[in-house]
Design an enzyme around this catalytic site. Structure first.
Site, mmCIF file in Angstrom:
data_model
loop_
_atom_site.group_PDB
_atom_site.id
_atom_site.type_symbol
_atom_site.label_atom_id
_atom_site.label_comp_id
_atom_site.label_asym_id
_atom_site.label_seq_id
_atom_site.Cartn_x
_atom_site.Cartn_y
_atom_site.Cartn_z
ATOM 1 C CG ASP A 44 -11.081 7.531 9.392
ATOM 2 O OD1 ASP A 44 -12.087 7.497 9.831
ATOM 3 O OD2 ASP A 44 -9.691 7.275 9.536
ATOM 4 C CD GLU A 47 -2.570 1.221 2.374
ATOM 5 O OE1 GLU A 47 -3.754 0.049 2.401
ATOM 6 O OE2 GLU A 47 -2.933 2.101 3.183
HETATM 7 P P1 FAD Z 1 -17.474 1.054 7.183
HETATM 8 O O1 FAD Z 1 -17.214 -0.430 7.003
HETATM 9 O O2 FAD Z 1 -18.400 1.798 6.638
HETATM 10 O O3 FAD Z 1 -17.906 0.802 8.767
HETATM 11 C C1 FAD Z 1 -16.624 1.060 9.832
HETATM 12 C C2 FAD Z 1 -17.333 0.542 11.260
HETATM 13 O O4 FAD Z 1 -18.460 1.576 11.447
HETATM 14 C C3 FAD Z 1 -18.092 -0.481 11.122
HETATM 15 O O5 FAD Z 1 -17.044 -1.913 11.784
HETATM 16 C C4 FAD Z 1 -19.534 -0.519 11.933
HETATM 17 O O6 FAD Z 1 -18.988 -0.897 13.514
HETATM 18 C C5 FAD Z 1 -19.453 1.241 11.980
HETATM 19 N N1 FAD Z 1 -21.137 1.663 11.322
HETATM 20 C C6 FAD Z 1 -20.924 2.033 10.098
HETATM 21 N N2 FAD Z 1 -22.458 1.834 9.529
HETATM 22 C C7 FAD Z 1 -22.712 1.912 10.512
HETATM 23 C C8 FAD Z 1 -23.715 1.664 10.796
HETATM 24 N N3 FAD Z 1 -25.150 1.711 9.656
HETATM 25 N N4 FAD Z 1 -24.478 1.001 12.032
HETATM 26 C C9 FAD Z 1 -23.578 0.518 12.697
HETATM 27 N N5 FAD Z 1 -22.470 1.192 12.638
HETATM 28 C C10 FAD Z 1 -22.329 1.126 11.586
HETATM 29 N N6 FAD Z 1 -8.644 5.805 4.718
HETATM 30 C C11 FAD Z 1 -9.174 6.821 3.733
HETATM 31 O O7 FAD Z 1 -9.721 7.693 4.447
HETATM 32 N N7 FAD Z 1 -8.661 6.894 2.867
HETATM 33 C C12 FAD Z 1 -8.264 5.306 2.822
HETATM 34 O O8 FAD Z 1 -7.194 4.924 1.330
HETATM 35 C C13 FAD Z 1 -8.047 4.184 3.657
HETATM 36 N N8 FAD Z 1 -8.018 2.632 3.907
HETATM 37 C C14 FAD Z 1 -7.644 2.269 4.086
HETATM 38 C C15 FAD Z 1 -7.201 1.002 3.936
HETATM 39 C C16 FAD Z 1 -7.339 -0.215 5.036
HETATM 40 C C17 FAD Z 1 -6.877 -1.705 4.486
HETATM 41 C C18 FAD Z 1 -8.359 0.202 6.385
HETATM 42 C C19 FAD Z 1 -7.882 -0.824 7.001
HETATM 43 C C20 FAD Z 1 -8.591 1.618 6.502
HETATM 44 C C21 FAD Z 1 -8.209 2.264 5.425
HETATM 45 N N9 FAD Z 1 -8.656 3.765 5.988
HETATM 46 C C22 FAD Z 1 -8.628 4.809 4.775
HETATM 47 C C23 FAD Z 1 -9.460 4.269 7.518
HETATM 48 C C24 FAD Z 1 -10.931 3.488 6.984
HETATM 49 O O9 FAD Z 1 -11.303 5.228 6.497
HETATM 50 C C25 FAD Z 1 -11.304 4.342 8.640
HETATM 51 O O10 FAD Z 1 -11.102 2.792 9.430
HETATM 52 C C26 FAD Z 1 -12.630 4.237 8.865
HETATM 53 O O11 FAD Z 1 -13.145 5.117 9.793
HETATM 54 C C27 FAD Z 1 -14.376 3.175 8.540
HETATM 55 O O12 FAD Z 1 -13.809 2.943 7.128
HETATM 56 P P2 FAD Z 1 -14.739 1.243 6.812
HETATM 57 O O13 FAD Z 1 -14.847 1.167 4.919
HETATM 58 O O14 FAD Z 1 -13.442 0.330 7.681
HETATM 59 O O15 FAD Z 1 -15.917 1.866 6.872
#
Ligand code: FAD
Length: 303
Positions: free
Chosen positions: A113, A21
Site C-alpha cells: 500500500d 501470519e
Molecule cells: P496487486 O495484485 O499488484 O494489485 C492489486 C489490485 O490493484 C489489483 O487487483 C488491481 O485491481 C489493481 N491494479 C494494480 N495494478 C493494476 C494495473 N496495472 N491495471 C489495473 N489494475 C491494477 N501489505 C503490505 O504492505 N505488507 C504485507 O506484508 C502485506 N501482506 C499481505 C498479505 C495478504 C495475504 C494480503 C491479502 C494482503 C497483504 N498486504 C500487505 C496488503 C496489500 O499490499 C494491499 O492489499 C495492496 O493494496 C495490494 O497488493 P497486491 O499484492 O494485491 O497488489
C-alpha cells in the site's frame, strides 16, 4: 448470508493444513509476545509461518530479523512477505537475495500500500516493480520457490470490477505464483462465489482463505473499511456491547471464527491462513476445533 450454522467436526482423515501470519515486532515487549506466540503455535506444525513487510521497506530489517529467528530457533518454515513500495528494482532484488542467502524458499509477493497509508493513490516507484505480478516474475527467475500472492474475495478496493481484479490475479499466477491467500472476509458465500469466478477464469492454484480472529471488533471495523472487507450486520450484533468486556469478547471471537472455519471445512476447504495479530490463543483454539493438535500429543495419549 446468514450466520454460519455450527458444523460438525471435519471428516476423519480430512487433511487440514494451516499457516500463520505474524508482523515484525517494534519493541522488546512486542518481540517477547510474538515469540511466545510462535512457540505456542509451532507445535501445530503449520505448513509455514509468514512475516509481513511494512510500507516502504520500513520493516525491512525487522522482517529479516524475525524470519531469521524462525529459521534459527524453530522447526517451522518461514515465508517472507515482500512489497514493491518506494523501492527500485535493485533494492527489491537485494532484499530477495538476502532472503535466499538466509535459506528462505517461500515468499508472499505483494504490491503493498502507499507509504501514506491505505486509501491514498498508489504511485509505483519509477524504477521499481509496478505491481505484484511483476514482483512475482522477478522471484520466479529463481528456481524452486514457493510464491504466494494476495486475492480479494470482495475485490481489491482499487479494482473497478471483478473482471479486472481476477485478471490481475491471473497475471500473478501466469508469472509463477503457486498459491493465493485471501484478504479476510466473514461471508463464506462470498468466498465460494469468488473461487468459482477464479476457476472460470482458468486459475487453478489454491485460493487459501485468510481468517481473521477478531481480537478487537472496533479496530477490525476500521481496518476492514480501509481494505474493502464487508462486516455483516449479524457479526456486529454478536459483538455489540462487549467493548468493555474483554473476556466475553474473546469467547465470542473464538466462537465466530470457529463457526466460519468449520463451515468452510464442510464446504471442502482444507487450507487456512490465520492472521494471528501476533496472538496465539484464538488461532490455537480454532485449530484445536478442526482437529489440529500439537505434534506429539496424539502419540503421548496412545502410549
Ligand atoms: P496487486 O495484485 O499488484 O494489485 C492489486 C489490485 O490493484 C489489483 O487487483 C488491481 O485491481 C489493481 N491494479 C494494480 N495494478 C493494476 C494495473 N496495472 N491495471 C489495473 N489494475 C491494477 N501489505 C503490505 O504492505 N505488507 C504485507 O506484508 C502485506 N501482506 C499481505 C498479505 C495478504 C495475504 C494480503 C491479502 C494482503 C497483504 N498486504 C500487505 C496488503 C496489500 O499490499 C494491499 O492489499 C495492496 O493494496 C495490494 O497488493 P497486491 O499484492 O494485491 O497488489
Amino acid at each position: 448470508m446468514m450466520p454460519y450454522k455450527f458444523s460438525r467436526r471435519p471428516e476423519a482423515g480430512a487433511k487440514i493444513r494451516v499457516s500463520f501470519e505474524f508482523f515484525p515486532p517494534k519493541t522488546d515487549e512486542m518481540a517477547q509476545r510474538l515469540w511466545n506466540t510462535v512457540e505456542r503455535l509451532s507445535p501445530l506444525q503449520p505448513a509455514f509461518v509468514s512475516v509481513t513487510y511494512g510500507a516502504g521497506g520500513s520493516t525491512r530489517e525487522r522482517t529479516q530479523h524475525t524470519v531469521r529467528r524462525v529459521l534459527d530457533e524453530t522447526s517451522v518454515t518461514p515465508a517472507a512477505h515482500l512489497t514493491c513500495v518506494d523501492a527500485d528494482k535493485d533494492e527489491v532484488n537485494a532484499v530477495i537475495a538476502d532472503f535466499l542467502e538466509m535459506g528462505v524458499r517461500r515468499f508472499v509477493a505483494l504490491r503493498g500500500d502507499p507509504a501514506e497509508g491505505v486509501g491514498a493513490a498508489y504511485k509505483p516507484h519509477p524504477d521499481g516493480y509496478m505491481n505484484a505480478a511483476e514482483l512475482v516474475g522477478a522471484l520466479a527467475r529463481h528456481r524452486d520457490l514457493d510464491i504466494s500472492v494476495a486475492a480479494y474475495p470482495e475485490k481489491h478496493p482499487e479494482s473497478p470490477d471483478f473482471a479486472t481484479d481476477i485478471e490481475m490475479l491471473k497475471r500473478k499466477v501466469d508469472n509463477g505464483a503457486t498459491r493465493a491467500i485471501t484478504q479476510f472476509f466473514f461471508d463464506n458465500d462470498v468466498y465460494e462465489r469468488y473461487v468459482e469466478r477464479v476457476r472460470r477464469a482458468g486459475i487453478y492454484v489454491p485460493i487459501v482463505p485468510g481468517i481473521l480472529p477478531v481480537h478487537n471488533f472496533t479496530q477490525m471495523v476500521r481496518f476492514a473499511s480501509r481494505c474493502g472487507a464487508h462486516v455483516p450486520q449479524w457479526l456486529a450484533e454478536r459483538f455489540q456491547g462487549l467493548e468493555s468486556d474483554p473476556a466475553t469478547h474473546q469467547l465470542v471471537a473464538a466462537a465466530v471464527a470457529a463457526e466460519q472455519v468449520l463451515d468452510l471445512v464442510e464446504r471442502g476447504v482444507e487450507d487456512f491462513h490465520f492472521y494471528t495479530m501476533n496472538r496465539a490463543d484464538l488461532s490455537f483454539a480454532i485449530c484445536h476445533l478442526i482437529g489440529i493438535r500439537p505434534q506429539g500429543e496424539a502419540e503421548a495419549r496412545a502410549a
